[in-house]
Design a protein around this motif. Structure first.
Motif, PDB file in Angstrom:
ATOM      1  N   LEU A 120       4.098  -4.704 -29.111  1.00  0.00           N
ATOM      2  CA  LEU A 120       5.124  -5.629 -28.630  1.00  0.00           C
ATOM      3  C   LEU A 120       4.838  -6.048 -27.197  1.00  0.00           C
ATOM      4  O   LEU A 120       5.059  -7.199 -26.819  1.00  0.00           O
ATOM      5  CB  LEU A 120       6.514  -4.992 -28.729  1.00  0.00           C
ATOM      6  N   LEU A 121       4.330  -5.101 -26.394  1.00  0.00           N
ATOM      7  CA  LEU A 121       3.991  -5.438 -25.007  1.00  0.00           C
ATOM      8  C   LEU A 121       2.896  -6.503 -24.987  1.00  0.00           C
ATOM      9  O   LEU A 121       2.956  -7.463 -24.227  1.00  0.00           O
ATOM     10  CB  LEU A 121       3.514  -4.189 -24.265  1.00  0.00           C
ATOM     11  N   GLU A 122       1.894  -6.311 -25.862  1.00  0.00           N
ATOM     12  CA  GLU A 122       0.790  -7.271 -25.925  1.00  0.00           C
ATOM     13  C   GLU A 122       1.304  -8.636 -26.369  1.00  0.00           C
ATOM     14  O   GLU A 122       0.919  -9.673 -25.822  1.00  0.00           O
ATOM     15  CB  GLU A 122      -0.274  -6.770 -26.895  1.00  0.00           C
ATOM     16  N   MET A 123       2.201  -8.625 -27.351  1.00  0.00           N
ATOM     17  CA  MET A 123       2.797  -9.877 -27.817  1.00  0.00           C
ATOM     18  C   MET A 123       3.524 -10.563 -26.663  1.00  0.00           C
ATOM     19  O   MET A 123       3.357 -11.765 -26.449  1.00  0.00           O
ATOM     20  CB  MET A 123       3.751  -9.576 -28.971  1.00  0.00           C
ATOM     21  N   GLY A 124       4.311  -9.798 -25.901  1.00  0.00           N
ATOM     22  CA  GLY A 124       5.054 -10.371 -24.787  1.00  0.00           C
ATOM     23  C   GLY A 124       4.136 -11.053 -23.795  1.00  0.00           C
ATOM     24  O   GLY A 124       4.402 -12.163 -23.336  1.00  0.00           O
ATOM     25  N   ILE A 172       9.581  -9.026 -19.683  1.00  0.00           N
ATOM     26  CA  ILE A 172       9.006  -7.936 -20.472  1.00  0.00           C
ATOM     27  C   ILE A 172       9.846  -6.678 -20.298  1.00  0.00           C
ATOM     28  O   ILE A 172      10.130  -5.966 -21.256  1.00  0.00           O
ATOM     29  CB  ILE A 172       7.534  -7.695 -20.081  1.00  0.00           C
ATOM     30  N   PHE A 173      10.307  -6.444 -19.063  1.00  0.00           N
ATOM     31  CA  PHE A 173      11.130  -5.251 -18.842  1.00  0.00           C
ATOM     32  C   PHE A 173      12.450  -5.349 -19.609  1.00  0.00           C
ATOM     33  O   PHE A 173      12.812  -4.456 -20.360  1.00  0.00           O
ATOM     34  CB  PHE A 173      11.394  -5.037 -17.351  1.00  0.00           C
ATOM     35  N   TRP A 174      13.166  -6.462 -19.438  1.00  0.00           N
ATOM     36  CA  TRP A 174      14.513  -6.547 -20.005  1.00  0.00           C
ATOM     37  C   TRP A 174      14.522  -6.815 -21.496  1.00  0.00           C
ATOM     38  O   TRP A 174      15.481  -6.475 -22.185  1.00  0.00           O
ATOM     39  CB  TRP A 174      15.344  -7.605 -19.282  1.00  0.00           C
ATOM     40  N   ARG A 175      13.476  -7.450 -22.024  1.00  0.00           N
ATOM     41  CA  ARG A 175      13.511  -7.780 -23.446  1.00  0.00           C
ATOM     42  C   ARG A 175      12.665  -6.866 -24.303  1.00  0.00           C
ATOM     43  O   ARG A 175      12.838  -6.830 -25.517  1.00  0.00           O
ATOM     44  CB  ARG A 175      13.073  -9.234 -23.656  1.00  0.00           C
ATOM     45  N   VAL A 176      11.707  -6.141 -23.663  1.00  0.00           N
ATOM     46  CA  VAL A 176      10.849  -5.271 -24.465  1.00  0.00           C
ATOM     47  C   VAL A 176      10.988  -3.806 -24.052  1.00  0.00           C
ATOM     48  O   VAL A 176      11.372  -2.960 -24.857  1.00  0.00           O
ATOM     49  CB  VAL A 176       9.361  -5.710 -24.367  1.00  0.00           C
TER      50      VAL A 176
END
Lengths: 251, 259
Positions: free
Chosen positions: A146-150, A160-164
């Motif tokens: 998911l981080l990579e997708m973001g 990235i912090f608030w949504r993932v």
């Protein structure tokens, strides 16, 4: 009928307790009858003693929780996100974690006396570790994919912090929260029993000196009720915040 | 009649010039430590073309795709999109093998992730709605991803990729985890949105028949080099079991299996 089933045993026990007290099988100095406990509860409620002591105890508990939990959460996040910060502080914290915080009571009394600071410090220290450890674990176990997708979809670092990261870590943070609440009450009970001039623990110890066993039992029940209440609120929060997860939605 | 053909031709021309972007690679290599994955790739992809990259696992096809999507940088060589060597990341979207939806966001919010670079506003909601319509999921905006089927999740992922109107859409085995029937449906959907939108499509796949069904051009990658470059000049929509397609598939498979 099915809904009544779980209540049969507790009610039976209560009845047996009442019967044992009334027949003199259970001495009043050991354990007063449920009716006597209820009367005592009514008495301390009417005198305003109970409300005042609950207020004092609860503000100590949540004050310490806010301080310890806040620091634990912030450090857990920081160490989960920054490798440098983790290398710098994590092994030290893990070492300190091995000291049972209640073992520090003599030292804490030397430092702070028996005032409010001592209780706040002990609760904060006790709550800090479960929150810290679980927040760190939560951040670390966020799905790399998911981080990579973001990143591939152009999310900013704060998005990235608030949504993932944060929502991904939230289930683990809630585990820490509930565990921390348990430790919070436990620490407070010990601290108030050893040294206090107000609060529920003080009420219990004071009653013990006058052999008012019914009031002692009332304070124990109040501790249990407060613990249960805090846990229920945490569970409600968990269910609202994690409703996306089928595991929590069905609870 | 004549007018309408002219109109279509003009539409096709503007489609290629306005929507798709061309890709060119010059001597691109990529190494991870001592391991060299791509060995000097020279490649030109025309704007609006549908290209499939096939190869055995470990041939470097996913690495190539990650370079195109800007997730990695080439070790040496140059990668240009529309003649530019940078600043194009927002025009390229990558679809993964897994949907990679955020489980804690509803379908509409997941599609909105594709607009991360855009300023927030009411426009974003409308765009997300449009993208969901395109993939046939209107009415599911407020669902959690957990209750969708595998194929529906991948369609949400497609909507998320489409919502920013990318000029290049790269697919990394996007259908690998789906069952056979859902695969065929998704292939048709991808072909249809590609025809509508006119982006440049680059699909990495290990399924040669999928490549032949979808692509204008198939590149066979082996040990980090382009070993075959085949034009697939068959009319669309392509029927399964077409002999011409089977012949192309046979050629590629022979090469892949070293026969």
């Amino acid at each position: 009928m099915k809904r009544l089933l779980p209540w049969i045993v507790p009610f039976g026990l209560l009845l047996a307790w009442q019967a044992a007290s009334q027949t003199g099988l259970l001495a009043d100095q050991i354990m007063p009858a449920p009716t006597a406990v209820a009367e005592a509860a009514w008495r301390v409620t009417r005198s305003g003693e109970l409300v005042r002591d609950i207020w004092v105890s609860a503000s100590r508990a949540f004050g310490g929780f806010a301080v310890g939990g806040g620091i634990g959460f912030a450090l857990g996040m920081l160490n989960g996100l920054s490798g440098l910060s983790e290398k710098l502080t994590d092994s030290t914290l893990q070492m300190v974690r091995n000291i049972p915080h209640l073992a520090l009571i003599p030292l804490v009394i030397l430092w702070f006396g028996i005032g409010e600071e001592a209780k706040l410090f002990l609760v904060a220290l006790g709550v800090f570790f479960p929150i810290y450890v679980n927040t760190l674990h939560g951040v670390r176990s966020v799905d790399r994919q998911l981080l990579e997708m973001g990143r591939a979809y152009g999310m900013s670092e704060s998005a990235i912090f608030w949504r993932v990261v944060f929502p991904g870590a939230l289930p683990s943070i809630f585990v820490g929260l509930r565990y921390g609440l348990g430790i919070m009450w436990l620490t407070l009970i010990v601290a108030e029993t050893i040294s206090a001039s107000s609060g529920i623990g003080f009420m219990a110890m004071n009653a013990r000196e006058f052999m008012m066993v019914d009031v002692v039992v009332v304070s124990i029940l109040i501790y249990a009720a407060l613990g249960k209440l805090a846990d229920s609120v945490a569970r409600l929060l968990e269910r609202t915040c994690l409703s996306w997860n089928p595991v929590y939605a069905e609870l | 009649m004549n007018v309408s053909i002219q109109h279509q031709q003009r539409a096709a021309e503007t489609r290629i010039s306005s929507n798709g972007a061309s890709v060119s690679l010059r001597g691109v290599t990529k190494s991870f430590g001592a391991q060299k994955v791509l060995h000097g790739i020279d490649l030109d992809i025309q704007a609006g073309q549908f290209v499939a990259i096939v190869g055995r696992s470990g041939c470097g096809k996913s690495t190539l795709l990650r370079l195109l999507a800007g997730l990695d940088q080439p070790t040496t060589g140059q990668l240009m999109i529309d003649g530019l060597s940078g600043g194009w990341r927002d025009h390229v979207r990558l679809m993964f093998q897994e949907p990679r939806l955020l489980p804690w966001q509803r379908v509409a919010a997941n599609v909105d992730v594709g607009l991360s670079h855009a300023p927030s506003g009411p426009d974003r909601r409308r765009l997300a709605q449009e993208a969901l319509d395109q993939v046939g999921l209107s009415g599911r905006e407020q669902d959690w991803p957990a209750i969708l089927s595998g194929g529906q999740r991948q369609r949400v992922a497609l909507a998320r990729a489409l919502v920013s109107h990318p000029r290049i859409l790269a697919f990394d085995e996007p259908l690998g985890a789906l069952d056979a029937l859902t695969r065929i449906e998704m292939q048709a959907l991808i072909e249809q949105v590609w025809e509508d939108k006119g982006f440049t499509a680059i699909v990495v796949t290990h399924d040669v028949s999928e490549a032949v069904a979808l692509a204008d051009r198939i590149l066979l990658l082996d040990a980090g080099r382009v070993e075959m470059d085949i034009a697939v000049d068959l009319p669309r929509p392509r029927r399964r079991g077409d002999p011409a397609a089977a012949a192309i598939e046979g050629r590629i498979l022979d090469r892949l299996l070293g026969r």
